[in-house]
Design a protein around this motif. Structure first.
Motif, PDB file in Angstrom:
ATOM      1  N   TYR A 285       0.807  -1.218   0.000  1.00 20.93           N
ATOM      2  CA  TYR A 285       0.000   0.000   0.000  1.00 20.93           C
ATOM      3  C   TYR A 285       0.842   1.270   0.000  1.00 20.93           C
ATOM      4  CZ  TYR A 285      -3.886   3.111   1.022  1.00 20.93           C
ATOM      5  OH  TYR A 285      -4.814   4.102   0.963  1.00 20.93           O
ATOM      6  N   THR A 286       1.920   1.322   0.770  1.00 23.38           N
ATOM      7  CA  THR A 286       2.686   2.560   0.886  1.00 23.38           C
ATOM      8  C   THR A 286       4.078   2.473   0.266  1.00 23.38           C
ATOM      9  OG1 THR A 286       3.426   1.827   3.060  1.00 23.38           O
ATOM     10  CG2 THR A 286       1.506   3.265   2.994  1.00 23.38           C
ATOM     11  N   LYS A 287       4.285   1.513  -0.612  1.00 22.28           N
ATOM     12  CA  LYS A 287       5.632   1.285  -1.116  1.00 22.28           C
ATOM     13  C   LYS A 287       6.139   2.419  -2.011  1.00 22.28           C
ATOM     14  CE  LYS A 287       4.082  -1.456  -5.104  1.00 22.28           C
ATOM     15  NZ  LYS A 287       4.180  -2.762  -5.770  1.00 22.28           N
ATOM     16  N   ASN A 288       5.235   3.211  -2.586  1.00 16.86           N
ATOM     17  CA  ASN A 288       5.670   4.260  -3.514  1.00 16.86           C
ATOM     18  C   ASN A 288       5.836   5.622  -2.857  1.00 16.86           C
ATOM     19  OD1 ASN A 288       5.638   2.535  -5.786  1.00 16.86           O
ATOM     20  ND2 ASN A 288       3.410   2.765  -5.955  1.00 16.86           N
ATOM     21  N   GLY A 289       5.576   5.722  -1.560  1.00 13.60           N
ATOM     22  CA  GLY A 289       5.668   7.020  -0.903  1.00 13.60           C
ATOM     23  C   GLY A 289       6.774   7.048   0.127  1.00 13.60           C
ATOM     24  N   PHE A 290       6.870   8.216   0.815  1.00 13.96           N
ATOM     25  CA  PHE A 290       7.853   8.368   1.873  1.00 13.96           C
ATOM     26  C   PHE A 290       7.322   7.862   3.208  1.00 13.96           C
ATOM     27  CE2 PHE A 290       9.346  11.816  -1.003  1.00 13.96           C
ATOM     28  CZ  PHE A 290      10.627  11.336  -1.200  1.00 13.96           C
ATOM     29  N   GLY A 291       6.017   7.722   3.325  1.00 16.63           N
ATOM     30  CA  GLY A 291       5.452   7.234   4.569  1.00 16.63           C
ATOM     31  C   GLY A 291       5.244   8.298   5.623  1.00 16.63           C
ATOM     32  N   ILE A 292       5.113   9.571   5.214  1.00 21.55           N
ATOM     33  CA  ILE A 292       4.876  10.625   6.206  1.00 21.55           C
ATOM     34  C   ILE A 292       3.632  11.456   5.894  1.00 21.55           C
ATOM     35  CG2 ILE A 292       7.299  10.818   6.843  1.00 21.55           C
ATOM     36  CD1 ILE A 292       7.410  13.372   5.189  1.00 21.55           C
ATOM     37  N   GLY A 293       3.059  11.313   4.707  1.00 23.67           N
ATOM     38  CA  GLY A 293       1.870  12.092   4.356  1.00 23.67           C
ATOM     39  C   GLY A 293       0.702  11.788   5.273  1.00 23.67           C
ATOM     40  N   LEU A 294       0.438  10.500   5.507  1.00 26.65           N
ATOM     41  CA  LEU A 294      -0.651  10.111   6.393  1.00 26.65           C
ATOM     42  C   LEU A 294      -0.321  10.439   7.846  1.00 26.65           C
ATOM     43  CD1 LEU A 294      -1.705   6.647   4.878  1.00 26.65           C
ATOM     44  CD2 LEU A 294      -2.699   8.910   4.473  1.00 26.65           C
ATOM     45  N   ALA A 295       0.953  10.309   8.218  1.00 25.67           N
ATOM     46  CA  ALA A 295       1.369  10.652   9.586  1.00 25.67           C
ATOM     47  C   ALA A 295       1.158  12.139   9.845  1.00 25.67           C
ATOM     48  CB  ALA A 295       2.832  10.275   9.798  1.00 25.67           C
ATOM     49  N   PHE A 296       1.464  12.961   8.850  1.00 25.35           N
ATOM     50  CA  PHE A 296       1.268  14.409   8.985  1.00 25.35           C
ATOM     51  C   PHE A 296      -0.213  14.727   9.144  1.00 25.35           C
ATOM     52  CE2 PHE A 296       0.238  18.426   6.843  1.00 25.35           C
ATOM     53  CZ  PHE A 296       0.954  19.316   7.632  1.00 25.35           C
ATOM     54  N   ALA A 297      -1.056  14.114   8.332  1.00 25.70           N
ATOM     55  CA  ALA A 297      -2.500  14.345   8.420  1.00 25.70           C
ATOM     56  C   ALA A 297      -3.024  13.977   9.804  1.00 25.70           C
ATOM     57  CB  ALA A 297      -3.227  13.551   7.342  1.00 25.70           C
ATOM     58  N   LYS A 298      -2.572  12.842  10.318  1.00 24.38           N
ATOM     59  CA  LYS A 298      -2.990  12.393  11.652  1.00 24.38           C
ATOM     60  C   LYS A 298      -2.564  13.394  12.723  1.00 24.38           C
ATOM     61  CE  LYS A 298      -4.351   9.034  14.572  1.00 24.38           C
ATOM     62  NZ  LYS A 298      -5.694   8.428  14.612  1.00 24.38           N
ATOM     63  N   LYS A 299      -1.321  13.884  12.643  1.00 28.42           N
ATOM     64  CA  LYS A 299      -0.809  14.837  13.624  1.00 28.42           C
ATOM     65  C   LYS A 299      -1.638  16.114  13.635  1.00 28.42           C
ATOM     66  CE  LYS A 299       3.010  13.060  15.474  1.00 28.42           C
ATOM     67  NZ  LYS A 299       3.225  12.960  16.936  1.00 28.42           N
ATOM     68  N   VAL A 300      -1.898  16.661  12.451  1.00 29.82           N
ATOM     69  CA  VAL A 300      -2.617  17.929  12.346  1.00 29.82           C
ATOM     70  C   VAL A 300      -4.033  17.797  12.893  1.00 29.82           C
ATOM     71  CG1 VAL A 300      -3.610  19.577  10.715  1.00 29.82           C
ATOM     72  CG2 VAL A 300      -1.246  18.818  10.440  1.00 29.82           C
ATOM     73  N   ILE A 301      -4.723  16.747  12.497  1.00 26.53           N
ATOM     74  CA  ILE A 301      -6.115  16.571  12.913  1.00 26.53           C
ATOM     75  C   ILE A 301      -6.207  16.285  14.413  1.00 26.53           C
ATOM     76  CG2 ILE A 301      -8.153  15.111  12.625  1.00 26.53           C
ATOM     77  CD1 ILE A 301      -7.283  14.822   9.653  1.00 26.53           C
ATOM     78  N   SER A 302      -5.325  15.427  14.916  1.00 24.22           N
ATOM     79  CA  SER A 302      -5.342  15.107  16.352  1.00 24.22           C
ATOM     80  C   SER A 302      -4.998  16.323  17.197  1.00 24.22           C
ATOM     81  CB  SER A 302      -4.349  13.978  16.651  1.00 24.22           C
ATOM     82  OG  SER A 302      -4.712  12.792  15.975  1.00 24.22           O
ATOM     83  N   ALA A 303      -4.086  17.179  16.693  1.00 20.43           N
ATOM     84  CA  ALA A 303      -3.692  18.374  17.446  1.00 20.43           C
ATOM     85  C   ALA A 303      -4.834  19.374  17.570  1.00 20.43           C
ATOM     86  CB  ALA A 303      -2.486  19.036  16.776  1.00 20.43           C
ATOM     87  N   GLN A 304      -5.877  19.222  16.748  1.00 19.29           N
ATOM     88  CA  GLN A 304      -7.033  20.118  16.803  1.00 19.29           C
ATOM     89  C   GLN A 304      -8.251  19.415  17.416  1.00 19.29           C
ATOM     90  OE1 GLN A 304      -7.113  23.006  13.206  1.00 19.29           O
ATOM     91  NE2 GLN A 304      -6.249  21.117  12.384  1.00 19.29           N
ATOM     92  N   ASP A 305      -7.975  18.458  18.289  1.00 17.80           N
ATOM     93  CA  ASP A 305      -9.030  17.716  18.995  1.00 17.80           C
ATOM     94  C   ASP A 305      -9.945  16.962  18.033  1.00 17.80           C
ATOM     95  OD1 ASP A 305      -8.149  18.590  21.503  1.00 17.80           O
ATOM     96  OD2 ASP A 305      -9.262  20.452  21.311  1.00 17.80           O
ATOM     97  N   GLY A 306      -9.374  16.513  16.918  1.00 13.48           N
ATOM     98  CA  GLY A 306     -10.129  15.711  15.965  1.00 13.48           C
ATOM     99  C   GLY A 306      -9.623  14.289  15.938  1.00 13.48           C
ATOM    100  N   SER A 307     -10.243  13.465  15.122  1.00 16.27           N
ATOM    101  CA  SER A 307      -9.805  12.078  14.974  1.00 16.27           C
ATOM    102  C   SER A 307      -9.786  11.711  13.493  1.00 16.27           C
ATOM    103  CB  SER A 307     -10.734  11.126  15.743  1.00 16.27           C
ATOM    104  OG  SER A 307     -12.021  11.077  15.141  1.00 16.27           O
ATOM    105  N   LEU A 308      -8.877  10.823  13.140  1.00 17.93           N
ATOM    106  CA  LEU A 308      -8.740  10.331  11.773  1.00 17.93           C
ATOM    107  C   LEU A 308      -8.614   8.822  11.824  1.00 17.93           C
ATOM    108  CD1 LEU A 308      -8.226  10.592   8.721  1.00 17.93           C
ATOM    109  CD2 LEU A 308      -5.811  11.036   9.251  1.00 17.93           C
ATOM    110  N   LYS A 309      -9.496   8.150  11.107  1.00 14.08           N
ATOM    111  CA  LYS A 309      -9.489   6.693  11.090  1.00 14.08           C
ATOM    112  C   LYS A 309      -9.532   6.195   9.643  1.00 14.08           C
ATOM    113  CE  LYS A 309     -11.803   6.214  15.561  1.00 14.08           C
ATOM    114  NZ  LYS A 309     -12.975   5.656  16.293  1.00 14.08           N
TER     115      LYS A 309
END
Length: 329
Positions: A285-309
């Motif tokens: 699934y993630t073999k073509n990327g750097f592996g931080i795009g989804l991690a960044f999205a999770k960080k931003v959303i969680s830091a604003q009292d949100g959730s990402l699943k």
């Protein structure tokens, strides 16, 4: 010196009491002398005990300075040293917390530098190879243009990697001050879709939006849009030509919600718990990327009292559900 002075004063006071008693009564003199001696012994024992506690407290403070984490101040909860020991105990706890924070920050900085250097090594190697090929005098104009386009893409990916890593590091260090604005989900989706429209068109993927409602949440439009863009890019990359990515906004009394669903192959079930981990790259699934795009999205959303699943949909495809809660849970 202080002990000698204190004892001299005691002797002088005893003499001042005993000498007058000699003129009146011998028994009175003996009683005063014995009382003075008992008082002297008792005072010396009390003073020695107090001095012992003070010296032990000094040894404990010295141990703290040598980073001894096993020191306890429980034995000083009573007595005249209790207030001082309580303040030292507070200071010790704070110093231990700061020391732990510094160790964590040092370890995090070390890991971040290792991760960045590892992720940059491959594109840098490719850049050096292309530059070496471009030195050839036998290149045609078409080949030269293709090499330049490859260089631009590689450098753009490296720039994105560095900027995203810096953003994640700033969020981890609580150095990002997220805005507290009323953000329209419809406006957020329109802005994010516009930023990936060219990528979707080149891939042959259609982006559909369903914004019958326009829920709002309190957050940062800029950072949240970057997070949604990363999720959209991920969905487009894993959707075959002719497929669709659907973005839906809706709200409830509890939260404002955004859903991103694609018609790709979906996420392997064993990788669902890990895809938001930094630099996680599976064999599929993630073999073509750097592996931080989804991690960044999770960080931003969680830091604003949100959730990402993340989850899979039937018959095929992946779904990312974003919830911004109206009350902290």
């Amino acid at each position: 010196m202080r002990d000698k002075k204190r004892r001299l004063i005691h002797v002088l006071l005893t003499a001042a009491l005993v000498i007058p008693c000699l003129f009146f009564s011998i028994p009175c003199t003996v009683m005063v002398t014995v009382t003075s001696a008992v008082f002297f012994v008792f005072y010396e024992l009390l003073f020695a005990q107090r001095r012992s506690k003070v010296m032990k407290l000094c040894d404990n403070i010295d141990g703290i300075l040598r980073s001894d984490d096993l020191i306890s101040f429980d034995e000083y909860k009573e007595g005249e040293l209790s207030v001082l020991s309580a303040e030292i105990h507070k200071m010790t706890i704070r110093l231990r917390e700061q020391n732990a924070e510094l160790k964590n920050e040092k370890q995090f900085a070390k890991e971040a530098l290792e991760d960045i250097s590892h992720q940059l090594r491959t594109p840098l190697t490719s850049v050096m190879m292309i530059l070496g090929l471009m030195r050839s005098s036998d290149l045609t104009d078409t080949e030269r243009v293709e090499y330049l386009r490859d260089l631009y893409e590689l450098l753009a990916r490296m720039k994105w990697l560095i900027e995203t890593m810096l953003s994640i590091s700033r969020i981890d260090a609580d150095a990002v001050k997220f805005a507290k604005d009323a953000v329209s989900c419809r406006e957020l989706i329109e802005k994010s879709v516009e930023m990936v429209s060219v990528m979707a068109e080149l891939k042959g993927v259609e982006i559909r939006t369903k914004n019958n409602e326009d829920p709002e949440f309190i957050g940062d439009m800029h950072y949240t849009s970057e997070a949604v863009v990363n999720l959209l890019k991920n969905a487009i990359e894993h959707t075959p030509q002719g497929g669709t990515v659907t973005v839906t906004a809706n709200g409830s009394n509890i939260s404002s919600n955004i859903t991103i669903a694609d018609t790709g192959t979906g996420i392997p079930e064993g990788e669902l718990p890990h895809i938001f981990e930094r630099f996680y790259r599976s064999s599929e699934y993630t073999k073509n990327g750097f592996g931080i795009g989804l991690a960044f999205a999770k960080k931003v959303i969680s830091a604003q009292d949100g959730s990402l699943k993340a989850s899979n949909r039937k018959p095929h495809g992946a779904v990312f559900d974003i919830h911004f809660y109206k009350t902290t849970i």
